[in-house]
Design a protein around this motif. Structure first.
Motif, PDB file in Angstrom:
ATOM      1  N   GLU A   1       0.721  -1.181  -0.223  1.00 53.32           N
ATOM      2  CA  GLU A   1       0.009  -0.057   0.177  1.00 53.32           C
ATOM      3  C   GLU A   1       0.806   1.155  -0.023  1.00 53.32           C
ATOM      4  O   GLU A   1       0.688   2.286  -0.746  1.00 53.32           O
ATOM      5  CB  GLU A   1      -0.997   0.171   1.139  1.00 53.32           C
ATOM      6  N   ALA A   2       1.979   1.117   0.729  1.00 52.40           N
ATOM      7  CA  ALA A   2       2.835   2.261   1.010  1.00 52.40           C
ATOM      8  C   ALA A   2       3.521   2.793  -0.528  1.00 52.40           C
ATOM      9  O   ALA A   2       3.705   3.749  -0.991  1.00 52.40           O
ATOM     10  CB  ALA A   2       3.744   2.243   1.980  1.00 52.40           C
ATOM     11  N   ALA A   3       3.693   1.503  -1.133  1.00 50.87           N
ATOM     12  CA  ALA A   3       4.336   1.660  -2.499  1.00 50.87           C
ATOM     13  C   ALA A   3       3.338   2.289  -3.719  1.00 50.87           C
ATOM     14  O   ALA A   3       3.901   2.458  -4.754  1.00 50.87           O
ATOM     15  CB  ALA A   3       4.958   0.394  -3.041  1.00 50.87           C
ATOM     16  N   GLY A   4       2.256   2.207  -3.220  1.00 52.43           N
ATOM     17  CA  GLY A   4       1.359   2.985  -4.225  1.00 52.43           C
ATOM     18  C   GLY A   4       0.514   1.961  -5.172  1.00 52.43           C
ATOM     19  O   GLY A   4      -0.053   2.138  -5.914  1.00 52.43           O
ATOM     20  N   LEU A   5       0.735   0.591  -4.734  1.00 52.18           N
ATOM     21  CA  LEU A   5       0.113  -0.686  -5.666  1.00 52.18           C
ATOM     22  C   LEU A   5      -1.211  -0.496  -5.337  1.00 52.18           C
ATOM     23  O   LEU A   5      -1.821   0.070  -4.367  1.00 52.18           O
ATOM     24  CB  LEU A   5       0.594  -1.945  -5.109  1.00 52.18           C
TER      25      LEU A   5
ATOM     26  N   LEU B   1       2.639  -8.756  -9.064  1.00 50.20           N
ATOM     27  CA  LEU B   1       4.086  -9.096  -8.877  1.00 50.20           C
ATOM     28  C   LEU B   1       4.261 -10.173  -7.981  1.00 50.20           C
ATOM     29  O   LEU B   1       3.685  -9.872  -6.590  1.00 50.20           O
ATOM     30  CB  LEU B   1       4.791  -8.023  -8.582  1.00 50.20           C
ATOM     31  N   ALA B   2       4.646 -11.423  -7.996  1.00 46.93           N
ATOM     32  CA  ALA B   2       4.667 -12.325  -7.130  1.00 46.93           C
ATOM     33  C   ALA B   2       6.228 -12.238  -6.357  1.00 46.93           C
ATOM     34  O   ALA B   2       7.181 -12.285  -7.033  1.00 46.93           O
ATOM     35  CB  ALA B   2       4.716 -13.735  -7.658  1.00 46.93           C
ATOM     36  N   SER B   3       6.218 -11.719  -5.171  1.00 43.23           N
ATOM     37  CA  SER B   3       7.400 -11.414  -4.493  1.00 43.23           C
ATOM     38  C   SER B   3       7.026 -11.146  -2.923  1.00 43.23           C
ATOM     39  O   SER B   3       6.126 -10.549  -2.592  1.00 43.23           O
ATOM     40  CB  SER B   3       8.150 -10.251  -5.127  1.00 43.23           C
ATOM     41  N   ASP B   4       7.909 -11.487  -2.283  1.00 44.47           N
ATOM     42  CA  ASP B   4       7.996 -11.512  -0.744  1.00 44.47           C
ATOM     43  C   ASP B   4       9.164 -10.380  -0.389  1.00 44.47           C
ATOM     44  O   ASP B   4       9.358 -10.370   0.940  1.00 44.47           O
ATOM     45  CB  ASP B   4       8.152 -12.464   0.003  1.00 44.47           C
TER      46      ASP B   4
ATOM     47  N   PRO C   1      10.398  -6.597   0.287  1.00 45.47           N
ATOM     48  CA  PRO C   1       9.905  -5.420   0.504  1.00 45.47           C
ATOM     49  C   PRO C   1      10.683  -4.355  -0.513  1.00 45.47           C
ATOM     50  O   PRO C   1       9.903  -3.329  -1.146  1.00 45.47           O
ATOM     51  CB  PRO C   1      10.302  -4.896   1.826  1.00 45.47           C
ATOM     52  N   GLN C   2      11.830  -4.527  -0.789  1.00 49.10           N
ATOM     53  CA  GLN C   2      12.404  -3.426  -1.708  1.00 49.10           C
ATOM     54  C   GLN C   2      12.117  -3.849  -3.269  1.00 49.10           C
ATOM     55  O   GLN C   2      11.924  -2.831  -3.986  1.00 49.10           O
ATOM     56  CB  GLN C   2      13.934  -3.526  -1.676  1.00 49.10           C
ATOM     57  N   THR C   3      11.805  -4.772  -3.596  1.00 47.69           N
ATOM     58  CA  THR C   3      11.267  -5.214  -4.953  1.00 47.69           C
ATOM     59  C   THR C   3       9.786  -4.796  -5.006  1.00 47.69           C
ATOM     60  O   THR C   3       9.584  -3.872  -6.077  1.00 47.69           O
ATOM     61  CB  THR C   3      11.301  -6.785  -5.230  1.00 47.69           C
ATOM     62  N   LEU C   4       8.968  -4.915  -3.958  1.00 50.08           N
ATOM     63  CA  LEU C   4       7.715  -4.407  -4.131  1.00 50.08           C
ATOM     64  C   LEU C   4       7.524  -2.836  -4.162  1.00 50.08           C
ATOM     65  O   LEU C   4       6.919  -2.209  -4.910  1.00 50.08           O
ATOM     66  CB  LEU C   4       6.802  -4.978  -2.800  1.00 50.08           C
ATOM     67  N   HIS C   5       8.465  -2.350  -3.407  1.00 50.54           N
ATOM     68  CA  HIS C   5       8.679  -0.628  -3.550  1.00 50.54           C
ATOM     69  C   HIS C   5       8.793  -0.201  -4.734  1.00 50.54           C
ATOM     70  O   HIS C   5       8.442   0.649  -5.394  1.00 50.54           O
ATOM     71  CB  HIS C   5       9.815  -0.404  -2.396  1.00 50.54           C
ATOM     72  N   ARG C   6      10.006  -0.885  -5.381  1.00 47.88           N
ATOM     73  CA  ARG C   6      10.566  -0.512  -6.762  1.00 47.88           C
ATOM     74  C   ARG C   6       9.467  -0.892  -7.947  1.00 47.88           C
ATOM     75  O   ARG C   6       9.096   0.059  -8.571  1.00 47.88           O
ATOM     76  CB  ARG C   6      11.670  -1.398  -7.057  1.00 47.88           C
ATOM     77  N   PHE C   7       8.713  -1.672  -7.645  1.00 49.65           N
ATOM     78  CA  PHE C   7       7.573  -2.227  -8.723  1.00 49.65           C
ATOM     79  C   PHE C   7       6.211  -0.980  -8.457  1.00 49.65           C
ATOM     80  O   PHE C   7       6.087  -0.609  -9.487  1.00 49.65           O
ATOM     81  CB  PHE C   7       6.687  -3.462  -8.263  1.00 49.65           C
ATOM     82  N   GLY C   8       6.152  -0.565  -7.324  1.00 47.08           N
ATOM     83  CA  GLY C   8       5.125   0.340  -7.219  1.00 47.08           C
ATOM     84  C   GLY C   8       5.314   1.717  -7.557  1.00 47.08           C
ATOM     85  O   GLY C   8       4.740   2.695  -8.128  1.00 47.08           O
ATOM     86  N   GLN C   9       6.718   2.192  -7.037  1.00 48.24           N
ATOM     87  CA  GLN C   9       7.203   3.527  -7.133  1.00 48.24           C
ATOM     88  C   GLN C   9       7.893   3.706  -8.546  1.00 48.24           C
ATOM     89  O   GLN C   9       7.903   5.206  -8.928  1.00 48.24           O
ATOM     90  CB  GLN C   9       8.223   3.793  -6.144  1.00 48.24           C
ATOM     91  N   GLU C  10       8.520   2.696  -9.349  1.00 46.59           N
ATOM     92  CA  GLU C  10       9.239   3.099 -10.258  1.00 46.59           C
ATOM     93  C   GLU C  10       8.505   2.509 -11.679  1.00 46.59           C
ATOM     94  O   GLU C  10       8.312   3.132 -12.464  1.00 46.59           O
ATOM     95  CB  GLU C  10      10.710   2.486 -10.319  1.00 46.59           C
ATOM     96  N   VAL C  11       8.506   1.035 -11.566  1.00 45.80           N
ATOM     97  CA  VAL C  11       7.774   0.382 -12.808  1.00 45.80           C
ATOM     98  C   VAL C  11       6.418   0.651 -12.998  1.00 45.80           C
ATOM     99  O   VAL C  11       6.289   1.073 -14.115  1.00 45.80           O
ATOM    100  CB  VAL C  11       8.087  -1.203 -12.585  1.00 45.80           C
ATOM    101  N   ALA C  12       5.685   0.849 -12.015  1.00 36.97           N
ATOM    102  CA  ALA C  12       4.101   1.198 -12.317  1.00 36.97           C
ATOM    103  C   ALA C  12       4.022   2.477 -12.939  1.00 36.97           C
ATOM    104  O   ALA C  12       3.228   2.672 -13.917  1.00 36.97           O
ATOM    105  CB  ALA C  12       3.322   1.007 -11.099  1.00 36.97           C
ATOM    106  N   PRO C  13       4.560   3.769 -12.436  1.00 34.37           N
ATOM    107  CA  PRO C  13       4.177   4.970 -13.106  1.00 34.37           C
ATOM    108  C   PRO C  13       4.823   4.917 -14.520  1.00 34.37           C
ATOM    109  O   PRO C  13       4.163   5.631 -15.544  1.00 34.37           O
ATOM    110  CB  PRO C  13       4.996   5.860 -12.028  1.00 34.37           C
ATOM    111  N   ALA C  14       6.196   4.262 -14.611  1.00 35.89           N
ATOM    112  CA  ALA C  14       6.433   4.383 -15.920  1.00 35.89           C
ATOM    113  C   ALA C  14       5.628   3.666 -16.946  1.00 35.89           C
ATOM    114  O   ALA C  14       5.535   3.973 -18.330  1.00 35.89           O
ATOM    115  CB  ALA C  14       8.135   3.657 -15.939  1.00 35.89           C
ATOM    116  N   VAL C  15       5.161   2.632 -16.531  1.00 37.15           N
ATOM    117  CA  VAL C  15       4.280   1.924 -17.482  1.00 37.15           C
ATOM    118  C   VAL C  15       3.056   2.680 -18.005  1.00 37.15           C
ATOM    119  O   VAL C  15       2.624   2.592 -18.957  1.00 37.15           O
ATOM    120  CB  VAL C  15       3.848   0.538 -16.896  1.00 37.15           C
TER     121      VAL C  15
END
Length: 753
Positions: free
Chosen positions: A31-35, A256-259, A261-275
């Motif tokens: 949630e904090a990552a914006g997912l 994203l299947a991942s446990d 935290p850093q990967t989840l944060h990158r997915f929400g904060q970097e990957v999702a907005p760019a996509v």
């Protein structure tokens, strides 16, 4: 192909029971990552896993925004309580639960827990049955039970409900052709895992779903395409690959299947907005249209002549084919089928709604203040409804003057609770479920009427949207004529959005309920009338007669005494104890908020049309009592109520408000099942009536307008109506009329306010 869906991003977290890898914390990280979504696999037979349903419930309690889903629900081990569990979690989370279903796997483990063992074909059949049962259980607008003659889940009259907070999508995890065809026929989304697919499987699956959707008469765009994915090291290539999956294959939700935290944060904060940015740019270049939120079936439910696509931007609209339609179509007493329900969020949007309605002046228009009402005038068939439930703010304007501003969409239980915190109150009927707007424009006969007058007598100003969409504030100094009309005939003049009231100081009060043996109705009514009128003004009482088996009757008295001293309250109640033999009684010192609390705040599910007759009476004379008793004994009324007026309500000059029958000491209302028979039995009683109060009248008899408003009052109302609503937009709620013939025949009168 690109279906034009909005993009969503989520996480797929292992529901491990290990404290070192807390799935609840990972949901908060998501949630904090914006997912947008957090999901968990559902394998109840795994001893190292938390129970997924319990976990999702806990996660819902410690998050605020993110949606929650299983990935996917193990249907064989979750039925038959699945429909109610899903709806319950959705309600408790504020509409944040999404339902993803799986037909079942690992059959040995399922059977070991006592679940069924199914072949692949049986599993698909069972899943289809579940989809039907789930959706039918959520259809709470239907009165009958749920019946389903299925081979896997036969259901015979199960109760419906609860209804979810939002239109929960049903996604299906599948890869095989038969399951894909099921998704095309009945699913809201496809949720496969990329790791389990071979090259070409994704596009082939999309084609199978689309083909099945077309055969079922559905639009493929109505089916969301989700995909469980794994992490990638290079962010740029990851972004471009996901964007390509959207633009070329139609995937719009990446989980994203991942446990980590850093990967989840990158997915929400970097990957999702760019996509999102990349897809938005490419869609703009291609001219890709956004997916239509309404299905072909929903569009087919539209009513001809309504310009649905012209609803002003930002104004929420609910159509007959929408999930929320069942929540807004009916009232407390009437079943409706409006063509469109508009739900403005503020006064500006009310203006937009009124202007939109003016462009559809050939269809009925109802205005609803979100509560329940007796007359049933706040819905219709085939027309427009402006529902004011979002305008429900309660604000203190002036503490010293006890001046409060109340939105028309608030309910009186909410008002009582808010004012009670200050030691204040407003008289407001006998039910907290009533909406402010309807009562405060008609009169307001409540438990403080004899002490503080009608609700409208405490009104100091109002904000009203007129038929041309303009907004006007009215009081005794600003358009006093219109302010006069608002107090008693406001529904004729426009949509009142906010009311400024001067509340009364009211602390703890006495409240009593007495149940009488009503064997002698004539004596009961006569004595009751005398006791009420002889009581001090701090005492107001209502009497309801209820038929019993064997031709017997009981009468239920509700008495409010605006005193906190128990001895004083008992002295006020003592005369009421002598009215008739008492079968049961209760009395307490309480608050006004408690007296009118407990109203059902959920959707109204009235059916048919109410049949009522009502009148205002100077007293309960022996002749009135005899006629009333004859009506009750006739069996033509199943609900008969006498409300006290008089006192402070009669102190107000008859010319001060459009509610003009100020000499009335009592209001009587009768509900029946057959209009002609009720009219016949009401006749002898009605001959003693001074007129009627519109809030208790559901009849469309043409003479009721003359009964509600004396000639001089009606003439003045018609002149004001001609000025503020010459096209008679507001004509469907006890219309006073404004055409030239009515104006010519009306009695002349000057400025009365």
């Amino acid at each position: 192909m690109d279906y034009g869906h909005d993009l969503r991003f989520g996480s797929f977290i292992t529901p491990t029971a290990s404290p070192a890898q807390n799935p609840v914390v990972l949901a908060q990280v998501s949630e904090a990552a914006g997912l947008d979504l957090v999901t968990y696999q559902d394998h109840p037979y795994q001893p190292a896993f938390l129970d997924t349903w319990t976990l999702m419930s806990y996660v819902a309690a410690v998050t605020e925004r993110i949606h929650i889903s299983a990935n996917v629900v193990n249907v064989p081990l979750r039925m038959p309580t699945l429909p109610r569990a899903a709806a319950s979690l959705d309600l408790l989370s504020g509409g944040r639960f999404d339902l993803a279903l799986g037909a079942g796997a690992f059959w040995d483990a399922i059977a070991a827990m006592g679940g069924p063992r199914r072949t692949p074909g049986e599993a698909v059949t069972a899943l289809e049955e579940v989809i039907d049962i789930v959706r039918e259980t959520w259809r709470t607008d239907e009165r009958s039970g749920v019946f389903h003659d299925g081979s896997a889940y036969p259901v015979h009259g199960a109760k419906r409900g609860p209804r979810p907070a939002h239109d929960i999508p049903i996604w299906i995890g599948a890869l095989k052709p038969r399951m894909l065809r099921l998704i095309g026929r009945k699913g809201d989304g496809w949720l496969p895992s990329e790791s389990m697919m071979q090259p070409g499987d994704l596009d082939e699956g999309m084609a199978r779903i689309d083909e099945a959707a077309h055969k079922a008469g559905r639009e493929p765009q109505q089916i969301r395409r989700l995909l469980n994915i794994g992490p990638e090291a290079d962010t740029r290539s990851w972004v471009h690959r996901l964007a390509a999956l959207t633009l070329n294959s139609g995937v719009s939700t990446f989980i994203l299947a991942s446990d980590d935290p850093q990967t989840l944060h990158r997915f929400g904060q970097e990957v999702a907005p760019a996509v999102r940015e990349l897809v938005e740019h490419e869609r703009g270049a291609r001219g890709t249209a956004a997916a239509d939120p309404r299905s072909r079936t929903a569009r087919a439910a539209r009513v001809a002549g309504i310009a649905y696509d012209d609803v002003p931007a930002g104004l929420r609209a609910i159509e007959p084919g929408d999930f929320d339609y069942a929540d807004v179509r009916n009232t407390y007493t009437r079943g409706g089928s409006p063509a469109l329900v508009l739900l403005p969020a503020d006064t500006a949007q009310v203006s937009d709604a009124v202007r939109f309605a003016a462009r559809h002046s050939n269809v009925p228009l109802s205005v609803r203040s979100a509560g329940h009402g007796i007359s049933g005038q706040s819905t219709n068939d085939g027309g427009l409804v402006i529902n004011l439930r979002a305008l429900n703010a309660i604000e203190v304007l002036d503490e010293e003057r006890r001046l409060v501003r109340i939105g028309a969409g608030a309910r009186w239980s909410e008002v009582a609770a808010a004012l009670g915190e200050h030691g204040w109150a407003l008289s407001s009927g006998d039910s907290g479920g009533v909406g402010v707007g309807g009562l405060a424009t008609a009169g307001g006969v409540g438990y403080f009427t004899r002490e503080y007058g009608l609700t409208i007598d405490r009104l100091r100003a109002a904000e009203i949207v007129l038929a041309d969409g303009s907004v006007q504030r009215v009081d005794t100094e600003h358009d006093a004529d219109l302010f006069w009309a608002v107090r008693g005939a406001g529904a004729n003049m426009g949509v009142v959005t906010h009311f400024d009231f001067e509340a009364a100081e009211v602390g703890p009060i006495g409240h009593a309920r007495l149940i009488y043996d009503a064997g002698d109705l004539e004596e009961l009514f006569t004595v009751w009338g005398r006791v009420v009128t002889e009581s001090p003004r701090d005492t107001t009482a209502f009497l309801t007669v209820a038929p019993q088996r064997g031709g017997r009757f009981i009468a239920i008295a509700e008495i409010v005494v605006d005193q906190s001293d128990p001895d004083t309250v008992l002295s006020r109640l003592q005369p009421f104890a002598q009215v008739a033999p008492i079968l049961d009684q209760s009395a307490q010192i309480t608050t006004y908020a408690q007296v009118i609390a407990g109203a059902d705040d959920g959707p109204q599910q009235g059916q048919g049309s109410p049949i009522t007759r009502s009148g205002l009476f100077r007293d309960l004379s022996p002749d009135v009592a005899t006629a009333a008793a004859a009506l009750v004994r006739s069996g033509q009324t199943y609900f008969f109520q006498i409300r006290a007026l008089g006192g402070a309500a009669s102190d107000v000059d008859a010319d001060e408000t459009a509610f003009a029958h100020r000499e009335a000491q009592f209001s009587i209302a009768a509900f029946g099942s057959e209009a002609d028979r009720l009219d016949l039995m009401w006749g002898p009683l009605g001959r003693h009536s001074l007129g009627l109060y519109t809030s208790f009248e559901a009849s469309d008899r043409p003479e009721r307008i003359e009964e509600a408003f004396p000639p001089r009052v009606l003439a003045r109302l018609r002149r004001i109506k001609q000025r503020v609503d010459p096209q008679r937009l507001f004509r469907d709620n006890f219309p006073v009329g404004s055409d030239s013939s009515e104006l010519t025949s009306a009695s002349p009168c000057g400025q009365l306010a």
